[in-house]
Design a protein around this motif. Structure first.
Motif, PDB file in Angstrom:
ATOM      1  N   PRO A   1      53.070 -17.339 -48.874  1.00 36.14           N
ATOM      2  CA  PRO A   1      53.984 -16.217 -49.066  1.00 36.14           C
ATOM      3  C   PRO A   1      54.584 -15.724 -47.757  1.00 36.14           C
ATOM      4  O   PRO A   1      53.930 -15.743 -46.702  1.00 36.14           O
ATOM      5  CB  PRO A   1      53.082 -15.141 -49.690  1.00 36.14           C
ATOM      6  CG  PRO A   1      51.949 -15.892 -50.297  1.00 36.14           C
ATOM      7  CD  PRO A   1      51.745 -17.087 -49.420  1.00 36.14           C
ATOM      8  N   ASP A   2      55.828 -15.279 -47.802  1.00 37.13           N
ATOM      9  CA  ASP A   2      56.544 -14.694 -46.660  1.00 37.13           C
ATOM     10  C   ASP A   2      56.625 -15.649 -45.480  1.00 37.13           C
ATOM     11  O   ASP A   2      56.731 -15.220 -44.324  1.00 37.13           O
ATOM     12  CB  ASP A   2      55.893 -13.377 -46.219  1.00 37.13           C
ATOM     13  CG  ASP A   2      55.829 -12.354 -47.351  1.00 37.13           C
ATOM     14  OD1 ASP A   2      56.895 -11.907 -47.790  1.00 37.13           O
ATOM     15  OD2 ASP A   2      54.718 -12.045 -47.812  1.00 37.13           O
ATOM     16  N   SER A   3      56.567 -16.971 -45.728  1.00 36.17           N
ATOM     17  CA  SER A   3      56.632 -17.942 -44.643  1.00 36.17           C
ATOM     18  C   SER A   3      58.061 -18.421 -44.461  1.00 36.17           C
ATOM     19  O   SER A   3      58.919 -18.241 -45.315  1.00 36.17           O
ATOM     20  CB  SER A   3      55.701 -19.118 -44.928  1.00 36.17           C
ATOM     21  OG  SER A   3      56.053 -19.741 -46.134  1.00 36.17           O
ATOM     22  N   GLU A   4      58.298 -19.071 -43.317  1.00 30.70           N
ATOM     23  CA  GLU A   4      59.634 -19.573 -43.023  1.00 30.70           C
ATOM     24  C   GLU A   4      59.516 -20.876 -42.256  1.00 30.70           C
ATOM     25  O   GLU A   4      58.762 -20.992 -41.296  1.00 30.70           O
ATOM     26  CB  GLU A   4      60.414 -18.540 -42.200  1.00 30.70           C
ATOM     27  CG  GLU A   4      61.825 -18.998 -41.853  1.00 30.70           C
ATOM     28  CD  GLU A   4      62.604 -17.937 -41.071  1.00 30.70           C
ATOM     29  OE1 GLU A   4      63.590 -18.296 -40.418  1.00 30.70           O
ATOM     30  OE2 GLU A   4      62.203 -16.756 -41.119  1.00 30.70           O
TER      31      GLU A   4
ATOM     32  N   ASP B   1      61.881 -15.081 -55.288  1.00 33.83           N
ATOM     33  CA  ASP B   1      62.626 -14.611 -54.109  1.00 33.83           C
ATOM     34  C   ASP B   1      62.588 -15.607 -52.960  1.00 33.83           C
ATOM     35  O   ASP B   1      62.761 -15.227 -51.793  1.00 33.83           O
ATOM     36  CB  ASP B   1      62.096 -13.246 -53.635  1.00 33.83           C
ATOM     37  CG  ASP B   1      62.179 -12.189 -54.720  1.00 33.83           C
ATOM     38  OD1 ASP B   1      63.291 -11.796 -55.065  1.00 33.83           O
ATOM     39  OD2 ASP B   1      61.128 -11.778 -55.232  1.00 33.83           O
ATOM     40  N   SER B   2      62.358 -16.892 -53.256  1.00 28.96           N
ATOM     41  CA  SER B   2      62.330 -17.894 -52.195  1.00 28.96           C
ATOM     42  C   SER B   2      63.704 -18.534 -52.053  1.00 28.96           C
ATOM     43  O   SER B   2      64.571 -18.400 -52.914  1.00 28.96           O
ATOM     44  CB  SER B   2      61.275 -18.957 -52.499  1.00 28.96           C
ATOM     45  OG  SER B   2      61.552 -19.608 -53.709  1.00 28.96           O
TER      46      SER B   2
ATOM     47  N   ASP C   1      58.909 -15.153 -51.511  1.00 28.32           N
ATOM     48  CA  ASP C   1      59.607 -14.639 -50.326  1.00 28.32           C
ATOM     49  C   ASP C   1      59.603 -15.650 -49.190  1.00 28.32           C
ATOM     50  O   ASP C   1      59.627 -15.271 -48.006  1.00 28.32           O
ATOM     51  CB  ASP C   1      58.985 -13.313 -49.860  1.00 28.32           C
ATOM     52  CG  ASP C   1      59.021 -12.245 -50.943  1.00 28.32           C
ATOM     53  OD1 ASP C   1      60.130 -11.809 -51.291  1.00 28.32           O
ATOM     54  OD2 ASP C   1      57.953 -11.879 -51.455  1.00 28.32           O
ATOM     55  N   SER C   2      59.573 -16.952 -49.524  1.00 29.13           N
ATOM     56  CA  SER C   2      59.549 -17.992 -48.495  1.00 29.13           C
ATOM     57  C   SER C   2      60.940 -18.565 -48.294  1.00 29.13           C
ATOM     58  O   SER C   2      61.828 -18.424 -49.133  1.00 29.13           O
ATOM     59  CB  SER C   2      58.593 -19.118 -48.896  1.00 29.13           C
ATOM     60  OG  SER C   2      57.284 -18.605 -49.036  1.00 29.13           O
ATOM     61  N   GLU C   3      61.113 -19.269 -47.153  1.00 30.24           N
ATOM     62  CA  GLU C   3      62.391 -19.879 -46.847  1.00 30.24           C
ATOM     63  C   GLU C   3      62.169 -21.239 -46.217  1.00 30.24           C
ATOM     64  O   GLU C   3      61.373 -21.391 -45.300  1.00 30.24           O
ATOM     65  CB  GLU C   3      63.207 -18.984 -45.913  1.00 30.24           C
ATOM     66  CG  GLU C   3      64.568 -19.559 -45.570  1.00 30.24           C
ATOM     67  CD  GLU C   3      65.388 -18.637 -44.679  1.00 30.24           C
ATOM     68  OE1 GLU C   3      66.334 -19.120 -44.033  1.00 30.24           O
ATOM     69  OE2 GLU C   3      65.080 -17.428 -44.627  1.00 30.24           O
TER      70      GLU C   3
ATOM     71  N   SER D   1      65.517 -16.723 -56.990  1.00 28.85           N
ATOM     72  CA  SER D   1      65.431 -17.754 -55.958  1.00 28.85           C
ATOM     73  C   SER D   1      66.753 -18.493 -55.835  1.00 28.85           C
ATOM     74  O   SER D   1      67.625 -18.405 -56.684  1.00 28.85           O
ATOM     75  CB  SER D   1      64.318 -18.749 -56.286  1.00 28.85           C
ATOM     76  OG  SER D   1      63.070 -18.079 -56.326  1.00 28.85           O
TER      77      SER D   1
END
Length: 389
Positions: free
Chosen positions: A372-375, A337-338, A355-357, A320
């Motif tokens: 998860p996987d959000s932005e 992985d954020s 996997d977020s940002e 991260s």
């Protein structure tokens, strides 16, 4: 005839000195000299071309090797040995059962404690002290006004700088260096090819491993370990019960608090702080002027950017990144992985999933959650008690 007998006598030099005393069964080598009011104890031996200065004393069963010299008012204790070409300066004292190796020097007003050994080509500077049962290895140097404590060892080709102290039961490995005014506490160890800089301190029960450097004005606290090939930069502090992993660096003016751990290949930048009970994982980096607060975790392969704060009981997951000038609030979590962009904020009790940002200049409010996987894009805000984006 009388003059001739004096010249041929092995003790003819001593007969010309006033008030000297050579004990029973002692031996004085060819062309040796004993100064005024000096004394050589029973069963002692002075090698060829050796010299004992005025008011000096050599104890029972002691031995002074060829070409050796004992300065004025010096004392060699019982069962001690001074090797060839060695020198004991004025007012020095090698204690009982000690050994001063060949080509070695014990400086003025110095003391080598009982059962100690100064190896070949070693040097103990003026006003220095080597405690009982200590050992100074070959080609080592203990500088002026320094102390090597009882049961301690200074390895071959090593140096203990002026006004320095190596505590009881401590050990300095081969090719090590302890700078002026430095201190190694009791039961500490400085391993091979390592350097402890001037005005630095290695606390009790601590270890500085092979090829590591503790910079000037730095401190390694009690029960801590600086692993091999690591660097503690100038003016830094590694707290009690703390570990700095192999190939790691603690930057200048930085602090690693009590009970913290910095994993292998990790880096803490200048003016940074890793607080109590926190962990910086392997291959991770804490940037300059950043803070990882107490009970927090920065996962493996992660990065905390410059001027960034990770609050107490927080976690930055593996792989991260927390960008420059960001802040993660208390009890928050950034999943694996954020990424949190520059000038962003993740509020207290918040969570950013794997996997977020969180984009630059963004804010995630208290008790919020980004799935998860959000932005969350730049300049956005996620309010308190919000669900997944």
């Amino acid at each position: 005839m009388t003059v001739r007998l004096l010249r041929l006598c092995p003790h003819y030099v001593f007969l010309t000195q006033r008030d000297s005393d050579t004990g029973p069964d002692s031996e004085d080598g060819h062309e040796s000299e004993a100064g005024h009011d000096s004394e050589a104890g029973p069963d002692s031996e002075a090698g060829p071309d050796s010299e004992a200065g005025p008011d000096s004393e050599a104890g029972p069963d002691s031995e002074a090797g060829p070409d050796s010299e004992a300065g004025p008012d010096s004392e060699a204790g019982p069962d001690s040995e001074a090797g060839p070409h060695s020198e004991a300066g004025p007012d020095s004292e090698p204690g009982p059962d000690t050994e001063v190796g060949p080509d070695s020097e014990v400086g003025n007003d110095s003391e080598v404690g009982p059962g100690s050994e100064a190896g070949p080509d070693s040097e103990a500077g003026p006003d220095s002290e080597a405690g009982p049962a200590s050992e100074d290895g070959p080609d080592s140097e203990v500088s002026t006004d320094s102390v090597v404590g009882p049961d301690s060892g200074v390895g071959p080709n090593s140096e203990v700088g002026p006004n320095s102290e190596a505590g009881p039961d401590s050990e300095a490995g081969p090719d090590t260096e302890a700078g002026p005014d430095s201190e190694a506490g009791p039961d500490s160890e400085v391993s091979t090819d390592s350097v402890v800089g001037p005005d630095s301190e290695v606390g009790p029960d601590s270890e500085v491993s092979t090829d590591s450097v503790v910079g000037p004005d730095s401190e390694v606290g009690p029960d801590s370990e600086v692993s091999s090939d690591s660097v503690v930069s100038p003016d830094s502090e590694v707290g009690p019960d703390t570990g700095v992993g192999p190939n790691s660096e603690v930057g200048p003016n930085s602090e690693a608090g009590p009970d913290t751990e910095a994993g292998p290949d990790s880096e803490a930048g200048p003016d940074s702080e890793v607080s109590t009970d926190s962990v910086v994982g392997p291959d991770s980096e804490v940037g300059p002027d950043s803070e990882v607060s107490s009970d927090s975790v920065v996962g493996p392969d992660s990065e905390v950017g410059p001027d960034t704060g990770v609050s107490p009981n927080s976690e930055v997951g593996p792989n991260s990144e927390a960008g420059p000038d960001t802040e993660a609030g208390p009890d928050s979590e950034a999943g694996s992985d954020s990424e949190a962009g520059s000038d962003s904020e993740v509020g207290p009790d918040s969570e950013a999933g794997p996997d977020s940002e969180v984009g630059p200049h963004s804010e995630s409010g208290p008790d919020s959650e980004a799935g998860p996987d959000s932005e969350a894009g730049p300049n956005t805000e996620v309010g308190s008690t919000s669900g997944p984006l």
